[in-house]
Design an enzyme around this catalytic site. Structure first.
Site, mmCIF file in Angstrom:
data_model
loop_
_atom_site.group_PDB
_atom_site.id
_atom_site.type_symbol
_atom_site.label_atom_id
_atom_site.label_comp_id
_atom_site.label_asym_id
_atom_site.label_seq_id
_atom_site.Cartn_x
_atom_site.Cartn_y
_atom_site.Cartn_z
ATOM 1 C CG ASP A 57 68.279 33.849 40.591
ATOM 2 O OD1 ASP A 57 67.767 33.638 41.700
ATOM 3 O OD2 ASP A 57 68.321 32.686 39.869
ATOM 4 C CE LYS A 116 61.927 30.993 40.728
ATOM 5 N NZ LYS A 116 63.304 30.360 40.671
ATOM 6 C CD GLN A 124 64.290 27.232 39.291
ATOM 7 O OE1 GLN A 124 64.017 28.401 39.112
ATOM 8 N NE2 GLN A 124 64.424 26.556 40.714
#
Ligand code: GUN
Length: 294
Positions: free
Chosen positions: A122, A55, A99
């Site tokens: 997200d 990422k 995460q």
């Protein structure tokens, strides 16, 4: 007889990342704003470390600011929530990603709920999920959004098709089912899960199968209707002494048998994975645009 076509997620991701990089350059030139993404990793779960590294690399390649925050597994929930709240108020940061999974002593719900919805690139906060369900402007969750793009890229017109989703996770199964059923895509959707007695009863009638169950061989060729489009979301490590790392990655579909029956199928790796990261960049650029345009 191999009739199926490989859906090249790397190629589609590369096409979209070019567009995103152009968008980032324009935003910098026109508004003086550089999109910024903060990525928080707690602990050292090897799969999470590799996702986060990918990422950050993708972020830098697209011209965005990437702020990496690596924290020890022992951090408390309160400390982590405080870090997230500080990022909510940091004007150079347009997107915040924590995460998952988090260590067991930390409530994922508490941490996700701390992210400001306008920085939730997200698409995991209850506010974003709710907006998605009622068709309001929101950040679409990255993997489900990437899956829709992959099905379209395969050449299939989703409208009116029967889509079967296997797996009901909050990250993939439930949201991808919701997106496929939206008026824009107009699929008829069946959501199968561990309580479904005979998954193949449904997959045999499916034009599209999205498999996100978390287990290898969940989907095999004999379960498919010929010509179906298969999207394999699984990432499973299988021990393999012939590989330098001692393992190889396989999806949730048995690629060999599915490829013989499917009309198109995503590989693992190189299918869904590159698209998840791409849609994260897409959302981060969108978030920065919203700020720049007031
Ligand atoms: N863990 C596995 N997939 C994801 C994802 O898309 N976002 C975050 N934050 N964590 C994940």
């Amino acid at each position: 007889m191999n009739s199926s076509k490989i859906i090249d997620g790397k190629q589609l991701a590369a096409n979209l990342r070019k567009e995103i990089a152009d968008g980032v350059s324009r935003l910098k030139a026109d508004k003086g704003v550089t999109p910024g993404l903060a990525v928080i990793l707690v602990g050292e779960n090897p799969a999470s470390v590799s996702y986060v590294t990918a990422k950050e690399k993708a972020c830098a390649e697209s011209g965005m600011l990437s702020r990496e925050i690596r924290l020890p597994a022992e951090i408390s929930e309160a400390e982590l929530v405080a870090i997230v709240k500080k990022l909510n108020d940091d004007t150079v940061i347009h997107g915040i990603l924590v995460q998952l999974p988090l260590p067991k002593h930390i409530s994922e719900k508490a941490v996700i709920n701390a992210i400001a919805p306008e920085k939730d690139v997200d698409g995991f906060t209850p506010v974003n999920v709710g907006r998605m369900m009622i068709g309001e402007e929101c950040f679409l969750p990255c993997t489900p959004h990437g899956i829709i793009k992959l099905i379209e890229f395969s050449g299939m017109d989703i409208r009116g098709k029967h889509a079967v989703v296997i797996g009901r996770s909050n990250i993939v199964g439930k949201p991808v089912a919701a997106l496929l059923a939206r008026r824009e895509t107009n699929a008829t959707v069946t959501l199968c899960h561990t309580g479904t007695p005979d998954v193949s009863h449904f997959t045999k009638d499916a034009d599209i199968v999205v498999v996100a169950a978390g287990h290898p061989n969940t989907l095999t060729g004999d379960m498919l209707k010929p010509g179906a489009v298969v999207i394999d979301v699984g990432v499973n490590r299988i021990p393999d002494a012939t590989r330098p790392k001692g393992f190889r990655l396989v999806g949730d579909a048995d690629f060999e048998s599915c490829e013989k029956v499917a009309g198109a199928i995503t590989p693992v790796p190189g299918g869904v994975g590159p698209m998840t990261i791409t849609m994260l960049l897409w959302n981060t650029l969108e978030s920065a645009r919203r700020v720049a345009n007031g």
